[in-house]
Design a protein around this motif. Structure first.
Motif, mmCIF file in Angstrom:
data_model
loop_
_atom_site.group_PDB
_atom_site.id
_atom_site.type_symbol
_atom_site.label_atom_id
_atom_site.label_comp_id
_atom_site.label_asym_id
_atom_site.label_seq_id
_atom_site.Cartn_x
_atom_site.Cartn_y
_atom_site.Cartn_z
ATOM 1 N N ASP A 8 87.108 -6.730 39.642
ATOM 2 C CA ASP A 8 87.069 -5.875 38.458
ATOM 3 C C ASP A 8 87.480 -6.663 37.222
ATOM 4 O O ASP A 8 86.868 -6.542 36.153
ATOM 5 C CB ASP A 8 87.985 -4.671 38.662
ATOM 6 C CG ASP A 8 87.948 -3.725 37.469
ATOM 7 O OD1 ASP A 8 86.919 -3.046 37.291
ATOM 8 O OD2 ASP A 8 88.937 -3.674 36.721
ATOM 9 N N LEU A 9 88.528 -7.483 37.367
ATOM 10 C CA LEU A 9 88.972 -8.297 36.243
ATOM 11 C C LEU A 9 87.899 -9.300 35.842
ATOM 12 O O LEU A 9 87.645 -9.523 34.657
ATOM 13 C CB LEU A 9 90.266 -9.027 36.608
ATOM 14 C CG LEU A 9 90.897 -9.883 35.513
ATOM 15 C CD1 LEU A 9 91.270 -9.025 34.316
ATOM 16 C CD2 LEU A 9 92.120 -10.607 36.043
ATOM 17 N N GLU A 10 87.231 -9.879 36.823
ATOM 18 C CA GLU A 10 86.176 -10.845 36.530
ATOM 19 C C GLU A 10 85.037 -10.193 35.754
ATOM 20 O O GLU A 10 84.441 -10.801 34.864
ATOM 21 C CB GLU A 10 85.647 -11.442 37.828
ATOM 22 C CG GLU A 10 84.603 -12.529 37.625
ATOM 23 C CD GLU A 10 84.158 -13.163 38.927
ATOM 24 O OE1 GLU A 10 83.649 -14.294 38.884
ATOM 25 O OE2 GLU A 10 84.319 -12.526 39.990
ATOM 26 N N GLU A 11 84.745 -8.932 36.072
ATOM 27 C CA GLU A 11 83.646 -8.235 35.401
ATOM 28 C C GLU A 11 83.990 -7.863 33.976
ATOM 29 O O GLU A 11 83.165 -7.954 33.073
ATOM 30 C CB GLU A 11 83.268 -6.973 36.180
ATOM 31 C CG GLU A 11 82.149 -6.191 35.510
ATOM 32 C CD GLU A 11 81.759 -4.924 36.273
ATOM 33 O OE1 GLU A 11 80.875 -4.206 35.789
ATOM 34 O OE2 GLU A 11 82.351 -4.659 37.341
ATOM 35 N N HIS A 12 85.236 -7.444 33.737
ATOM 36 C CA HIS A 12 85.587 -6.884 32.435
ATOM 37 C C HIS A 12 86.275 -7.862 31.482
ATOM 38 O O HIS A 12 86.340 -7.603 30.287
ATOM 39 C CB HIS A 12 86.464 -5.640 32.618
ATOM 40 C CG HIS A 12 85.733 -4.485 33.214
ATOM 41 N ND1 HIS A 12 85.775 -4.194 34.560
ATOM 42 C CD2 HIS A 12 84.911 -3.573 32.665
ATOM 43 C CE1 HIS A 12 85.034 -3.135 34.802
ATOM 44 N NE2 HIS A 12 84.488 -2.743 33.671
ATOM 45 N N ALA A 13 86.776 -8.974 32.013
ATOM 46 C CA ALA A 13 87.413 -9.968 31.147
ATOM 47 C C ALA A 13 86.392 -11.005 30.717
ATOM 48 O O ALA A 13 85.332 -11.154 31.329
ATOM 49 C CB ALA A 13 88.572 -10.635 31.878
ATOM 50 N N SER A 14 86.716 -11.726 29.663
ATOM 51 C CA SER A 14 85.845 -12.825 29.253
ATOM 52 C C SER A 14 85.929 -13.949 30.275
ATOM 53 O O SER A 14 86.900 -14.067 31.030
ATOM 54 C CB SER A 14 86.266 -13.343 27.875
ATOM 55 O OG SER A 14 87.560 -13.925 27.944
ATOM 56 N N GLY A 162 86.799 -6.824 26.247
ATOM 57 C CA GLY A 162 86.461 -5.898 27.326
ATOM 58 C C GLY A 162 85.659 -4.711 26.828
ATOM 59 O O GLY A 162 84.714 -4.262 27.487
ATOM 60 N N PHE A 163 85.989 -4.213 25.645
ATOM 61 C CA PHE A 163 85.252 -3.091 25.053
ATOM 62 C C PHE A 163 83.851 -3.511 24.616
ATOM 63 O O PHE A 163 82.923 -2.702 24.620
ATOM 64 C CB PHE A 163 86.013 -2.529 23.855
ATOM 65 C CG PHE A 163 87.061 -1.528 24.216
ATOM 66 C CD1 PHE A 163 86.830 -0.169 24.061
ATOM 67 C CD2 PHE A 163 88.287 -1.922 24.720
ATOM 68 C CE1 PHE A 163 87.790 0.766 24.398
ATOM 69 C CE2 PHE A 163 89.259 -1.001 25.059
ATOM 70 C CZ PHE A 163 89.009 0.345 24.908
ATOM 71 N N LEU A 164 83.695 -4.780 24.242
ATOM 72 C CA LEU A 164 82.392 -5.253 23.780
ATOM 73 C C LEU A 164 81.412 -5.464 24.923
ATOM 74 O O LEU A 164 80.205 -5.525 24.709
ATOM 75 C CB LEU A 164 82.558 -6.570 23.005
ATOM 76 C CG LEU A 164 83.355 -6.500 21.701
ATOM 77 C CD1 LEU A 164 83.568 -7.897 21.130
ATOM 78 C CD2 LEU A 164 82.679 -5.613 20.674
ATOM 79 N N GLY A 165 81.919 -5.563 26.153
ATOM 80 C CA GLY A 165 81.059 -5.763 27.309
ATOM 81 C C GLY A 165 80.546 -4.452 27.874
ATOM 82 O O GLY A 165 80.965 -3.360 27.481
ATOM 83 N N LEU A 166 79.624 -4.548 28.823
ATOM 84 C CA LEU A 166 79.038 -3.362 29.444
ATOM 85 C C LEU A 166 79.923 -2.860 30.569
ATOM 86 O O LEU A 166 80.395 -3.631 31.409
ATOM 87 C CB LEU A 166 77.646 -3.687 30.005
ATOM 88 C CG LEU A 166 76.555 -4.024 28.992
ATOM 89 C CD1 LEU A 166 75.258 -4.328 29.720
ATOM 90 C CD2 LEU A 166 76.355 -2.889 28.015
ATOM 91 N N ASP A 167 80.158 -1.556 30.594
ATOM 92 C CA ASP A 167 80.891 -0.920 31.679
ATOM 93 C C ASP A 167 79.992 -0.854 32.914
ATOM 94 O O ASP A 167 78.817 -0.503 32.826
ATOM 95 C CB ASP A 167 81.321 0.488 31.259
ATOM 96 C CG ASP A 167 82.145 1.172 32.328
ATOM 97 O OD1 ASP A 167 81.536 1.778 33.233
ATOM 98 O OD2 ASP A 167 83.376 1.112 32.256
#
Length: 205
Positions: A8-14, A162-167
């Protein structure tokens, strides 16, 4: 490596944050702070809705070369995506906090919203520069209490990334910006600076 929290961290973090904090690799900061801003996904025609609260975020711009006094107006929708819709900005130079407040109250129709919340740069909202602090001026002129807690810059930047990326569930970003927000879009590096027409994206020192 396959732990759900790590994935999850890998997906949502830079990529840089994940490599340094989780993989243990050195990633020195360089270049633009937000290099992956997707204009095609993050710029949308969002507008004020009169029945929803307005969230105001202010940065007086002190201490920054070529800084601007910026105020952003947004809707926050906890159960929907995009979670945050930034629909307007005030981006000015050479104006005091009092002048910024008068400009907003006199020109912005969304100022009529019954419910408004204000968060101001915590390093300046309580500081006195031979006059009332930024927070005191907002309170005296509008009745709004300026909130804001001091934190380090790097975690704030990572949270915004994280907000700039896709959920993964919604396949939507966490935040979008109106094309009217030319000041912050110039800081993201996708528009010219409104004062001189040049590109001045937010960079690491």
């Amino acid at each position: 490596r396959d732990d759900p929290k790590i994935l999850d961290l890998e997906e949502h973090a830079s990529d840089e944050f994940f490599m340094e904090r989780v993989a243990g690799l050195q990633v020195p900061p360089r270049g633009i702070v937000f290099p992956k801003f997707r204009a095609d996904l993050l710029i949308r025609d969002v507008n004020w809705r009169k029945d929803e609260p307005v969230y105001l975020w202010e940065d007086p711009g002190y201490g920054r070369e070529n800084g601007a006094h910026a105020v952003y107006a947004a809707h926050v929708r906890p159960d929907e995506r995009p979670l945050v819709e930034v629909f307007d900005e005030v981006y000015e130079r050479g104006k005091t906090t009092e002048e910024i407040i008068k400009l907003i109250a006199g020109e912005r129709i969304w100022w009529k919203a019954e419910e408004k919340h204000l968060v101001s740069d915590p390093y300046y909202k309580d500081a006195h520069h031979s006059m009332n602090s930024v927070g005191e001026q907002w309170l005296a002129q509008t009745g709004l209490v300026a909130y804001g807690d001091r934190t380090h810059v790097a975690p704030r930047n990572e949270r915004l990334k994280g907000f700039l990326g896709l959920d993964s569930a919604y396949r939507e970003p966490g935040i979008v910006f109106s094309p009217r927000c030319v000041g912050i879009l110039s800081e993201f590096g996708v528009r010219e600076n409104p004062f001189d027409g040049l590109m001045h994206p937010y960079r690491y020192k």
